[in-house]
Design a protein around this motif. Structure first.
Motif, PDB file in Angstrom:
ATOM      1  N   ALA A  24      -6.534  88.832 -12.582  1.00  0.00           N
ATOM      2  CA  ALA A  24      -6.009  88.167 -13.784  1.00  0.00           C
ATOM      3  C   ALA A  24      -5.001  87.092 -13.403  1.00  0.00           C
ATOM      4  O   ALA A  24      -4.985  86.002 -13.984  1.00  0.00           O
ATOM      5  N   GLY A  25      -4.163  87.382 -12.417  1.00  0.00           N
ATOM      6  CA  GLY A  25      -3.197  86.385 -11.953  1.00  0.00           C
ATOM      7  C   GLY A  25      -3.873  85.171 -11.343  1.00  0.00           C
ATOM      8  O   GLY A  25      -3.466  84.030 -11.582  1.00  0.00           O
ATOM      9  N   ALA A  26      -4.915  85.398 -10.554  1.00  0.00           N
ATOM     10  CA  ALA A  26      -5.640  84.282  -9.939  1.00  0.00           C
ATOM     11  C   ALA A  26      -6.331  83.420 -10.990  1.00  0.00           C
ATOM     12  O   ALA A  26      -6.290  82.186 -10.916  1.00  0.00           O
ATOM     13  N   VAL A  27      -6.943  84.046 -11.985  1.00  0.00           N
ATOM     14  CA  VAL A  27      -7.609  83.295 -13.047  1.00  0.00           C
ATOM     15  C   VAL A  27      -6.584  82.534 -13.886  1.00  0.00           C
ATOM     16  O   VAL A  27      -6.794  81.378 -14.246  1.00  0.00           O
ATOM     17  N   THR A  28      -5.462  83.164 -14.181  1.00  0.00           N
ATOM     18  CA  THR A  28      -4.408  82.495 -14.951  1.00  0.00           C
ATOM     19  C   THR A  28      -3.874  81.286 -14.200  1.00  0.00           C
ATOM     20  O   THR A  28      -3.703  80.200 -14.779  1.00  0.00           O
ATOM     21  N   LEU A  29      -3.599  81.464 -12.922  1.00  0.00           N
ATOM     22  CA  LEU A  29      -3.101  80.357 -12.107  1.00  0.00           C
ATOM     23  C   LEU A  29      -4.103  79.207 -12.067  1.00  0.00           C
ATOM     24  O   LEU A  29      -3.732  78.038 -12.210  1.00  0.00           O
ATOM     25  N   ALA A  30      -5.381  79.518 -11.899  1.00  0.00           N
ATOM     26  CA  ALA A  30      -6.408  78.480 -11.867  1.00  0.00           C
ATOM     27  C   ALA A  30      -6.537  77.781 -13.218  1.00  0.00           C
ATOM     28  O   ALA A  30      -6.708  76.557 -13.276  1.00  0.00           O
ATOM     29  N   THR A  40      -2.356  65.579 -16.643  1.00  0.00           N
ATOM     30  CA  THR A  40      -1.678  64.529 -15.884  1.00  0.00           C
ATOM     31  C   THR A  40      -2.645  63.536 -15.254  1.00  0.00           C
ATOM     32  O   THR A  40      -2.212  62.595 -14.604  1.00  0.00           O
ATOM     33  N   ASP A  41      -3.928  63.724 -15.414  1.00  0.00           N
ATOM     34  CA  ASP A  41      -4.958  62.845 -14.855  1.00  0.00           C
ATOM     35  C   ASP A  41      -4.873  62.715 -13.335  1.00  0.00           C
ATOM     36  O   ASP A  41      -5.036  61.634 -12.788  1.00  0.00           O
ATOM     37  N   VAL A  42      -4.616  63.809 -12.655  1.00  0.00           N
ATOM     38  CA  VAL A  42      -4.628  63.814 -11.200  1.00  0.00           C
ATOM     39  C   VAL A  42      -6.072  64.085 -10.774  1.00  0.00           C
ATOM     40  O   VAL A  42      -6.599  65.175 -11.004  1.00  0.00           O
ATOM     41  N   ALA A  43      -6.695  63.089 -10.148  1.00  0.00           N
ATOM     42  CA  ALA A  43      -8.126  63.172  -9.838  1.00  0.00           C
ATOM     43  C   ALA A  43      -8.429  64.260  -8.798  1.00  0.00           C
ATOM     44  O   ALA A  43      -9.392  65.011  -8.946  1.00  0.00           O
ATOM     45  N   ALA A  44      -7.632  64.349  -7.752  1.00  0.00           N
ATOM     46  CA  ALA A  44      -7.897  65.333  -6.698  1.00  0.00           C
ATOM     47  C   ALA A  44      -7.734  66.757  -7.225  1.00  0.00           C
ATOM     48  O   ALA A  44      -8.558  67.629  -6.942  1.00  0.00           O
ATOM     49  N   ALA A  45      -6.679  67.003  -7.973  1.00  0.00           N
ATOM     50  CA  ALA A  45      -6.457  68.337  -8.525  1.00  0.00           C
ATOM     51  C   ALA A  45      -7.518  68.677  -9.562  1.00  0.00           C
ATOM     52  O   ALA A  45      -7.977  69.812  -9.643  1.00  0.00           O
ATOM     53  N   SER A  46      -7.937  67.687 -10.316  1.00  0.00           N
ATOM     54  CA  SER A  46      -8.970  67.912 -11.315  1.00  0.00           C
ATOM     55  C   SER A  46     -10.300  68.260 -10.664  1.00  0.00           C
ATOM     56  O   SER A  46     -11.016  69.144 -11.120  1.00  0.00           O
ATOM     57  N   ALA A  47     -10.631  67.580  -9.571  1.00  0.00           N
ATOM     58  CA  ALA A  47     -11.870  67.876  -8.856  1.00  0.00           C
ATOM     59  C   ALA A  47     -11.832  69.291  -8.257  1.00  0.00           C
ATOM     60  O   ALA A  47     -12.833  70.006  -8.269  1.00  0.00           O
ATOM     61  N   LEU A  48     -10.665  69.676  -7.740  1.00  0.00           N
ATOM     62  CA  LEU A  48     -10.523  71.016  -7.165  1.00  0.00           C
ATOM     63  C   LEU A  48     -10.679  72.096  -8.234  1.00  0.00           C
ATOM     64  O   LEU A  48     -11.399  73.076  -8.047  1.00  0.00           O
ATOM     65  N   ASP A  50     -12.166  71.792 -11.069  1.00  0.00           N
ATOM     66  CA  ASP A  50     -13.522  71.777 -11.621  1.00  0.00           C
ATOM     67  C   ASP A  50     -14.463  72.642 -10.799  1.00  0.00           C
ATOM     68  O   ASP A  50     -15.468  73.122 -11.298  1.00  0.00           O
ATOM     69  N   ARG A  51     -14.144  72.853  -9.537  1.00  0.00           N
ATOM     70  CA  ARG A  51     -14.974  73.706  -8.690  1.00  0.00           C
ATOM     71  C   ARG A  51     -14.411  75.125  -8.583  1.00  0.00           C
ATOM     72  O   ARG A  51     -15.156  76.083  -8.448  1.00  0.00           O
ATOM     73  N   LEU A  52     -13.095  75.258  -8.635  1.00  0.00           N
ATOM     74  CA  LEU A  52     -12.463  76.561  -8.469  1.00  0.00           C
ATOM     75  C   LEU A  52     -12.580  77.429  -9.721  1.00  0.00           C
ATOM     76  O   LEU A  52     -12.849  78.625  -9.620  1.00  0.00           O
ATOM     77  N   LEU A  53     -12.384  76.845 -10.881  1.00  0.00           N
ATOM     78  CA  LEU A  53     -12.403  77.631 -12.114  1.00  0.00           C
ATOM     79  C   LEU A  53     -13.771  78.271 -12.385  1.00  0.00           C
ATOM     80  O   LEU A  53     -13.828  79.470 -12.668  1.00  0.00           O
ATOM     81  N   PRO A  54     -14.886  77.538 -12.285  1.00  0.00           N
ATOM     82  CA  PRO A  54     -16.178  78.219 -12.474  1.00  0.00           C
ATOM     83  C   PRO A  54     -16.442  79.291 -11.421  1.00  0.00           C
ATOM     84  O   PRO A  54     -17.063  80.310 -11.718  1.00  0.00           O
ATOM     85  N   LEU A  55     -15.965  79.075 -10.209  1.00  0.00           N
ATOM     86  CA  LEU A  55     -16.134  80.086  -9.159  1.00  0.00           C
ATOM     87  C   LEU A  55     -15.436  81.379  -9.549  1.00  0.00           C
ATOM     88  O   LEU A  55     -16.007  82.469  -9.440  1.00  0.00           O
ATOM     89  N   LEU A  56     -14.204  81.281 -10.040  1.00  0.00           N
ATOM     90  CA  LEU A  56     -13.458  82.474 -10.440  1.00  0.00           C
ATOM     91  C   LEU A  56     -14.018  83.111 -11.701  1.00  0.00           C
ATOM     92  O   LEU A  56     -14.055  84.332 -11.830  1.00  0.00           O
ATOM     93  N   VAL A  57     -14.458  82.288 -12.638  1.00  0.00           N
ATOM     94  CA  VAL A  57     -14.886  82.810 -13.933  1.00  0.00           C
ATOM     95  C   VAL A  57     -16.281  83.428 -13.870  1.00  0.00           C
ATOM     96  O   VAL A  57     -16.511  84.509 -14.412  1.00  0.00           O
ATOM     97  N   PHE A  58     -17.206  82.762 -13.194  1.00  0.00           N
ATOM     98  CA  PHE A  58     -18.590  83.211 -13.237  1.00  0.00           C
ATOM     99  C   PHE A  58     -19.047  83.999 -12.010  1.00  0.00           C
ATOM    100  O   PHE A  58     -19.853  84.900 -12.127  1.00  0.00           O
ATOM    101  N   VAL A  88      -8.107  86.201 -20.305  1.00  0.00           N
ATOM    102  CA  VAL A  88      -7.144  85.167 -19.905  1.00  0.00           C
ATOM    103  C   VAL A  88      -7.363  83.897 -20.720  1.00  0.00           C
ATOM    104  O   VAL A  88      -6.414  83.283 -21.202  1.00  0.00           O
ATOM    105  N   LEU A  89      -8.621  83.491 -20.887  1.00  0.00           N
ATOM    106  CA  LEU A  89      -8.908  82.294 -21.688  1.00  0.00           C
ATOM    107  C   LEU A  89      -8.460  82.488 -23.134  1.00  0.00           C
ATOM    108  O   LEU A  89      -7.828  81.601 -23.717  1.00  0.00           O
ATOM    109  N   GLY A  90      -8.772  83.644 -23.706  1.00  0.00           N
ATOM    110  CA  GLY A  90      -8.350  83.916 -25.080  1.00  0.00           C
ATOM    111  C   GLY A  90      -6.837  83.932 -25.223  1.00  0.00           C
ATOM    112  O   GLY A  90      -6.286  83.386 -26.181  1.00  0.00           O
ATOM    113  N   GLY A  91      -6.143  84.543 -24.262  1.00  0.00           N
ATOM    114  CA  GLY A  91      -4.680  84.550 -24.292  1.00  0.00           C
ATOM    115  C   GLY A  91      -4.096  83.161 -24.127  1.00  0.00           C
ATOM    116  O   GLY A  91      -3.105  82.804 -24.777  1.00  0.00           O
TER     117      GLY A  91
END
Length: 161
Positions: A24-30, A40-48, A50-58, A88-91
């Motif tokens: 839960a902590g890892a998903v919340t942090l992501a 903040t429109d940070v391209a590098a963080a957004s790209a990261l 975009d790949r990390l969140l689906p990995l953790l969620v699915f 986590v998403l609902g919260g």
């Protein structure tokens, strides 16, 4: 049978709680990192994210549930891992709506559908992972590599008593 009871209900409660809370902590942090990167429109963080969140969620609930089953954390803890991303998403959406964070609102009717979809995908992945972990434990015990004894208790090498 001690193995069956340990697999169904768990023997290591601290490890089971750590598995669920840690995930839960890892998903919340992501999720917070993804929201901050998009805000903040940070391209590098957004790209990261975009790949990390689906990995953790699915993808993560299945292997985590398998590892939890192998560690004998119990079925409820292993299946709870599958519901963690949806909770986590609902919260996050609920908190964002109450506090009034721009860009996070619960007024979109599709957010409920997304949350239910996350729960369904995560729970089914965790169930399959749990079944794989239980199968691995039973196979290892059957082949004689594993042991259901803790700290050698019940070993026949203690004098034959």
């Amino acid at each position: 049978m001690p193995t069956t009871k340990a697999l169904l209900f768990g023997r290591r409660r601290e490890r089971a709680v750590g598995l669920v809370v840690g995930f839960a902590g890892a998903v919340t942090l992501a999720l917070v990192a993804a929201f901050a990167a998009e805000s903040t429109d940070v391209a590098a963080a957004s790209a990261l994210t975009d790949r990390l969140l689906p990995l953790l969620v699915f993808y993560a609930p299945g292997p985590l549930a398998a590892a939890g089953a192998y560690a004998r954390c119990g079925g409820p803890a292993c299946l709870a891992v599958g519901v963690v991303p949806a909770a986590v998403l609902g919260g996050f959406v609920l908190l964002g709506t109450v506090v009034g964070v721009p860009g996070v609102n619960g007024e979109t009717p599709a957010i409920g559908d997304v949350t239910v979809s996350f729960a369904a995908v995560g729970a089914s992945s965790a169930f399959v992972g749990y079944c794989a972990g239980v199968t691995a434990v039973l196979a290892v015990d059957l082949l004689g590599f594993g042991s259901d004894h803790e700290d050698g208790a019940g070993d026949e090498s203690d004098g034959g008593e």
